[in-house]
Design a protein around this motif. Structure first.
Motif, PDB file in Angstrom:
ATOM      1  N   GLU A 137      -2.605   0.839   5.255  1.00 56.41           N
ATOM      2  CA  GLU A 137      -4.165   1.357   4.582  1.00 56.41           C
ATOM      3  C   GLU A 137      -4.194   2.303   5.269  1.00 56.41           C
ATOM      4  N   PHE A 149      -3.455   3.751   1.334  1.00 56.20           N
ATOM      5  CA  PHE A 149      -4.852   3.335   0.502  1.00 56.20           C
ATOM      6  C   PHE A 149      -5.587   4.912   0.694  1.00 56.20           C
ATOM      7  N   GLU A 150      -6.288   4.281   1.944  1.00 49.61           N
ATOM      8  CA  GLU A 150      -7.482   5.262   2.318  1.00 49.61           C
ATOM      9  C   GLU A 150      -7.217   6.927   1.477  1.00 49.61           C
ATOM     10  N   GLN A 209      -7.527   6.576  -1.892  1.00 51.99           N
ATOM     11  CA  GLN A 209      -8.713   6.539  -2.714  1.00 51.99           C
ATOM     12  C   GLN A 209      -9.469   8.009  -2.673  1.00 51.99           C
ATOM     13  N   GLU A 247      -2.739  -1.634  -3.453  1.00 53.17           N
ATOM     14  CA  GLU A 247      -4.112  -2.137  -3.352  1.00 53.17           C
ATOM     15  C   GLU A 247      -4.310  -2.917  -1.680  1.00 53.17           C
ATOM     16  N   ARG A 248      -5.647  -2.661  -1.719  1.00 58.05           N
ATOM     17  CA  ARG A 248      -5.905  -2.297  -0.452  1.00 58.05           C
ATOM     18  C   ARG A 248      -5.789  -3.742   0.122  1.00 58.05           C
ATOM     19  N   ARG A 285      -5.412  -7.262   1.696  1.00 59.18           N
ATOM     20  CA  ARG A 285      -6.258  -8.231   1.793  1.00 59.18           C
ATOM     21  C   ARG A 285      -6.569  -9.015   2.696  1.00 59.18           C
TER      22      ARG A 285
END
Length: 516
Positions: A257, A260-261, A264, A301-302, A304
């Motif tokens: 996580e 991903f952050e 982004q 990818e976040r 899921r």
């Protein structure tokens, strides 16, 4: 012992297993864990050739003798439990017949044949001695009693058994066969606390390999040394028990996580720079450079998240003060299962029923609700009862889709309302349009819980509600039961689930007329 490489399997347009690789070493005790419907049982069917994968390679060691607990295996009418259990020793029984035949035919042998045949008979005798052939009856009694079949009676015809009792017979037969690899799909579902304890000790001491599917976390913690976690069609291997896996999984999830952050934010900065500078001649080169960097970036990818169930029971009007009253009530069918019972269940009380299987827990529930008649005495229902009843076993041949199953019971609801109710229970569109008989045990249980949640009730009667439910669903069900304001009667073999939900525990072993 087993090597699985790049296995893929789709079902009805749904990816069940994606590029799965797996290995099982000699003596490893493996647990497969993950949410309902992730393909755990499908994986066992694929490695035992009961189902063909779309792609992939499966290699067993030539030394592997595989024993699979198939809960849908046929049991032949006319055979007793003992007959079925003795089938576990077919190979050595045939060997003894062969040895006896050699001795019977000795008079017809030449001297040369005699020497060869005597050596063959001696080899067979050695095999029989080492296999414990002459202790078969004692072995059958030991394992059968350990798993509670002694309570049912080994001479009972297998066609008269309930689904749970059939599973016990199949599990007992499998353990007696002592394969080099055991494949167990939710073996504790139909066992009570004593027999789960026995199986726990048996698997802890099991010198060979096994692959276990279970949602019973204390059980997994005691018997597993390797965890394979199944999520979004992929397998990940962890060394240790369930608690060790959970710690590592939570760390890994947090790291994913964070990564991903972080990416982004970087993408946002690059896109902002490109947008502001690509039109200006002086900065166009830098903008193009940033664009190339962006194009080459491998996107993370976040994670899921699977849809999580949200259970809740609607409390109706209050019942009368007395919910049930038993007056000299004797439970039973062809014979009495209990001594006469005199007891009262008052409004708002929360009771758990425990005790060895086959002594009448489910029978007591059905008798109190008037589904079956008492063997003797009276079961009196109180006034204004609105009962929500979750039955232990569902119909394995139910061809209704999940949406039809709910709609048949609540025809006034719109299609959208039924879909919303099922989605609330953690079911996707794929589940909602699938037939009940092809859903996993946990998914089917969620549909049955959904039906309960749509009516007003003041009495919740749950018969082994946690069978098949994954860890998250169990926790959510526990919260929903805690929040329910009415009266509760629950049968469960998991004290960790029910102990902080109830005021009192009724042990049917205190009432039974059977020797236990």
């Amino acid at each position: 012992m087993l090597s699985v490489e790049k296995v893929n399997h789709d079902f009805g347009g749904r990816i069940i297993l994606s590029d799965v690789s797996f290995r099982l070493k000699k003596g490893e005790h493996v647990a497969l864990v993950g949410p309902n419907g992730e393909g755990k049982s499908t994986f066992l069917k694929i490695i035992t050739n009961k189902l063909m994968p779309d792609e992939g390679i499966i290699k067993w060691s030539p030394k592997a003798k595989v024993g699979y607990l198939d809960q849908h295996a046929e049991l032949q009418k006319g055979k007793s439990i003992r007959d079925v259990l003795n089938e576990a020793f077919e190979e050595v029984i045939e060997l003894e017949k062969k040895m006896l035949q050699i001795y019977e035919e000795m008079a017809n042998f030449t001297d040369e044949e005699m020497a060869v045949k005597l050596e063959e008979a001696a080899d067979i005798q050695t095999t029989l001695d080492h296999s414990g052939y002459y202790m078969i009856d004692a072995k059958v009694e030991e394992v059968a009693n350990g798993l509670g079949l002694g309570d049912i009676g080994l001479d009972k015809d297998v066609s008269e058994l309930s689904g749970g009792q059939r599973t016990k017979v199949l599990l007992t037969k499998l353990l007696l066969q002592r394969p080099t690899i055991l494949l167990l799909d939710e073996p504790t579902n139909f066992l009570d606390e004593n027999h789960i304890e026995w199986l726990k000790r048996y698997l802890q001491e099991y010198e060979n390999s096994f692959i276990l599917i279970s949602h019973d976390i204390p059980f997994i913690n005691h018997v597993a040394t390797v965890i394979y976690h199944i999520e979004n069609g992929e397998f990940t291997r962890y060394t240790g028990n369930y608690d060790d896996f959970k710690r590592m999984y939570d760390i890994k999830k947090r790291q994913a996580e964070q990564a991903f952050e972080k990416q982004q934010k970087e993408i946002e900065k690059l896109e902002d720079f490109i947008a502001r500078n690509k039109a200006r001649v002086a900065t166009r080169g830098m903008a193009n450079s940033r664009q190339k960097k962006l194009d080459k970036m491998e996107r993370i990818e976040r994670v899921r998240e699977k849809p999580k169930p949200k259970f809740g029971f609607r409390y109706g009007r209050a019942s009368g003060k007395i919910v049930f009253e038993a007056k000299d009530l004797v439970l039973g069918y062809d014979e009495a299962l209990t001594s006469p019972l005199n007891m009262t269940l008052e409004r708002g009380k929360r009771i758990a029923l425990k005790g060895v299987n086959g002594l009448g827990k489910s029978t007591l529930l059905k008798t109190l609700m008037g589904i079956i008649k008492p063997f003797d005495g009276k079961a009196i229902q109180g006034d204004y009862l609105e009962v929500g009843y979750f039955e232990q076993e569902s119909d394995p041949n139910n061809s209704n889709t999940a949406i039809e199953e709910v709609w048949h019971e609540y025809p006034a609801l719109t299609n959208l309302e039924v879909r919303a109710a099922l989605a609330k229970c953690g079911l996707t569109n794929d589940h909602i349009t699938s037939q009940m008989k092809v859903l996993s045990g946990g998914e089917a249980a969620k549909v049955r819980l959904c039906k309960l949640m749509l009516r007003d009730i003041n009495l919740l009667v749950l018969d082994e509600p946690t069978n098949h439910l994954d860890v998250e669903a169990k926790e959510e069900l526990k919260s929903a039961i805690k929040a329910f304001k009415g009266t509760l009667l629950v049968v469960s073999h998991e004290p960790a689930f029910y102990m902080d939900l109830v005021d009192d525990v009724w042990n049917v072993e205190d009432w039974t007329t059977k020797v236990i």
